[in-house]
Design an enzyme around this catalytic site. Structure first.
Site, mmCIF file in Angstrom:
data_model
loop_
_atom_site.group_PDB
_atom_site.id
_atom_site.type_symbol
_atom_site.label_atom_id
_atom_site.label_comp_id
_atom_site.label_asym_id
_atom_site.label_seq_id
_atom_site.Cartn_x
_atom_site.Cartn_y
_atom_site.Cartn_z
ATOM 1 N N LYS A 133 0.690 -1.086 0.124
ATOM 2 C CA LYS A 133 -0.126 0.008 -0.031
ATOM 3 C C LYS A 133 0.853 1.301 0.022
ATOM 4 C CE LYS A 133 -4.531 0.682 0.748
ATOM 5 N NZ LYS A 133 -5.720 -0.228 0.164
ATOM 6 N N PRO A 188 -6.004 2.713 -7.625
ATOM 7 C CA PRO A 188 -6.615 3.822 -6.791
ATOM 8 C C PRO A 188 -6.857 3.233 -5.277
ATOM 9 C CG PRO A 188 -8.037 3.106 -8.570
ATOM 10 C CD PRO A 188 -6.614 2.093 -8.606
ATOM 11 N N VAL A 239 -17.524 4.079 -3.342
ATOM 12 C CA VAL A 239 -18.073 2.440 -3.184
ATOM 13 C C VAL A 239 -19.485 2.722 -2.335
ATOM 14 C CG1 VAL A 239 -17.764 0.216 -2.374
ATOM 15 C CG2 VAL A 239 -15.745 1.526 -3.518
ATOM 16 N N ASP A 291 -22.432 10.226 6.767
ATOM 17 C CA ASP A 291 -21.163 10.834 6.107
ATOM 18 C C ASP A 291 -20.980 11.912 6.860
ATOM 19 O OD1 ASP A 291 -19.567 10.034 3.196
ATOM 20 O OD2 ASP A 291 -18.990 12.083 4.043
ATOM 21 N N ARG A 324 -23.108 14.596 0.764
ATOM 22 C CA ARG A 324 -23.001 13.159 -0.046
ATOM 23 C C ARG A 324 -24.435 12.179 0.207
ATOM 24 N NH1 ARG A 324 -16.988 11.158 1.346
ATOM 25 N NH2 ARG A 324 -15.764 12.075 -0.263
ATOM 26 N N ALA A 343 -14.893 -1.190 3.785
ATOM 27 C CA ALA A 343 -13.773 -0.470 4.336
ATOM 28 C C ALA A 343 -12.540 -1.474 4.697
ATOM 29 C CB ALA A 343 -14.244 0.228 5.625
HETATM 30 N N1 PHE Z 1 -7.995 0.164 -3.335
HETATM 31 C C1 PHE Z 1 -7.898 -1.288 -3.432
HETATM 32 C C2 PHE Z 1 -8.136 -2.224 -2.474
HETATM 33 O O1 PHE Z 1 -7.817 -1.588 -1.419
HETATM 34 C C3 PHE Z 1 -6.343 -1.539 -4.441
HETATM 35 C C4 PHE Z 1 -6.534 -1.859 -5.939
HETATM 36 C C5 PHE Z 1 -7.454 -1.631 -6.709
HETATM 37 C C6 PHE Z 1 -5.208 -2.100 -6.309
HETATM 38 C C7 PHE Z 1 -7.449 -2.158 -7.956
HETATM 39 C C8 PHE Z 1 -5.037 -2.519 -7.396
HETATM 40 C C9 PHE Z 1 -6.224 -2.239 -8.627
HETATM 41 O O2 PHE Z 1 -8.468 -3.253 -2.697
#
Ligand code: PHE
Length: 335
Positions: free
Chosen positions: A75, A111, A181, A200, A205, A245
């Site tokens: 990460k 992302p 999401v 939120d 939102r 989450a």
């Molecule tokens: N944000 C995604 C997760 O926590 C990470 C991710 C998504 C990595 C798509 C690569 C491609 O799982």
């Protein structure tokens, strides 16, 4: 908490353009190159960003292992000390891109909270190992849709275990966190006939839904944590908790408290795998749309087996999901 050193590689660097501290944490590459998103948000101190990167990268190891993906866990955390101006934000992404490039493909990024598919286009100017680019750039676009689908698959398994029917129609569902999401989930759950309330920190939102205060102790049939993690303690009152989450529990022992209290908590690293599964199956393994979605849908079966094993063995869903992941990690270590 991360109590002892178990990560393969952790680099924290002060961005030379932005002055923002950035951490790339690689927890494990045992199953393949580490994969995980780039999180950009405010943290009170750089140490908070580092701690989050350590926890989130470990979560990615488990997420990718449980999903059967040939990837380890990593990460990136861009720990903004305050709100960034657009120019500072671009500089911080450039600094992150440079740092990610130095991993030379042993860490792949996508992302996450605070970053988008368009940001991945920018990161590509520093490294080829950025995924989820928009379709106009040859990628598969935002991973939010597949992440939401994966949560819905996990939810069906949870509903049938807890309520005896996988339908959410007529159930009271509270979605906490209306980001990319969370908002997709609220929309889909309403369309499926659930009675949806949302929370939120940013009330704008929540438009179009019944709004409730941000709390994880609300009365509901289903609680959907869809904001930042480290929030679920023993005070949960919903009989079923499942959401996208990452690192939802304040600490792992909460899993036992919740089970003892009759709350079924579906491990976050199982429920939230849809985005990374879909994206990497398509962009690195060459699966087509339907085949990649089938891999996301398989989360339902995984959750069934985790919940059944927990019931049969008198353990928690967390313990069973960790065993599943650790078995995959151990099996590969033997070959
Ligand atoms: N944000 C995604 C997760 O926590 C990470 C991710 C998504 C990595 C798509 C690569 C491609 O799982």
């Amino acid at each position: 908490m991360v109590e002892s050193w178990e990560h393969e590689e952790v680099v924290t660097r002060l961005g030379r353009r932005s002055g923002v501290p950035i951490t790339v944490a690689v927890h494990s590459r045992r199953l393949g190159p580490a994969a995980g998103g780039v999180r950009l948000r405010h943290y009170p101190t750089w140490q908070d960003g580092l701690t989050d990167a350590l926890l989130l990268s470990k979560g990615m190891t488990y997420k990718n292992a449980v999903a059967g993906l040939p990837f380890g866990g990593g990460k990136t955390v861009i720990a903004a000390p305050s709100t960034l101006t657009p120019a500072q934000r671009t500089d911080a992404l450039a600094d992150a891109g440079e740092l990610i490039a130095s991993f030379e493909g042993s860490y792949l990024c996508g992302p996450d909270i605070g970053t988008t598919s368009d940001d991945m286009v920018y990161l590509r100017s520093f490294t080829p190992h950025a995924f989820c680019l928009p379709e106009s750039h040859g990628g598969t676009g935002s991973s939010s849709g597949p992440t939401a689908r994966g949560v819905l698959a996990a939810l069906r398994a949870g509903l049938s275990t807890v309520f005896g029917s996988s339908s959410v129609a007529g159930r009271r569902v509270v979605v906490v966190g209306m980001g990319s999401v969370g908002s997709l989930l609220a929309r889909s759950l309403s369309a499926q006939g659930a009675s949806v309330a949302v929370a939120d920190v940013d009330p704008s939102r929540c438009a179009g839904y019944e709004q409730v205060p941000v709390s994880y102790a609300v009365e509901a049939d289903v609680l959907v944590p869809a904001a930042v993690g480290g929030v679920i303690g023993p005070d949960v009152r919903a009989p079923l908790v499942v959401g996208p989450a990452n690192n939802q529990l304040v600490s792992d022992d909460v899993a036992e408290t919740l089970s003892a209290a009759g709350v079924t908590w579906i491990p976050d690293f199982v429920a939230s795998g849809g985005g990374v599964i879909y994206t990497l199956c398509r962009e690195t393994s060459g699966l087509d749309h339907d085949a990649a979605l089938a891999r996301v849908a398989a989360i339902e079966e995984t959750v069934h087996s985790v919940l059944n094993a927990a019931a049969a063995n008198g353990t928690t869903p967390l313990a069973e999901a960790m065993t599943l992941a650790e078995d995959r990690l151990a099996a590969l270590a033997l070959t």
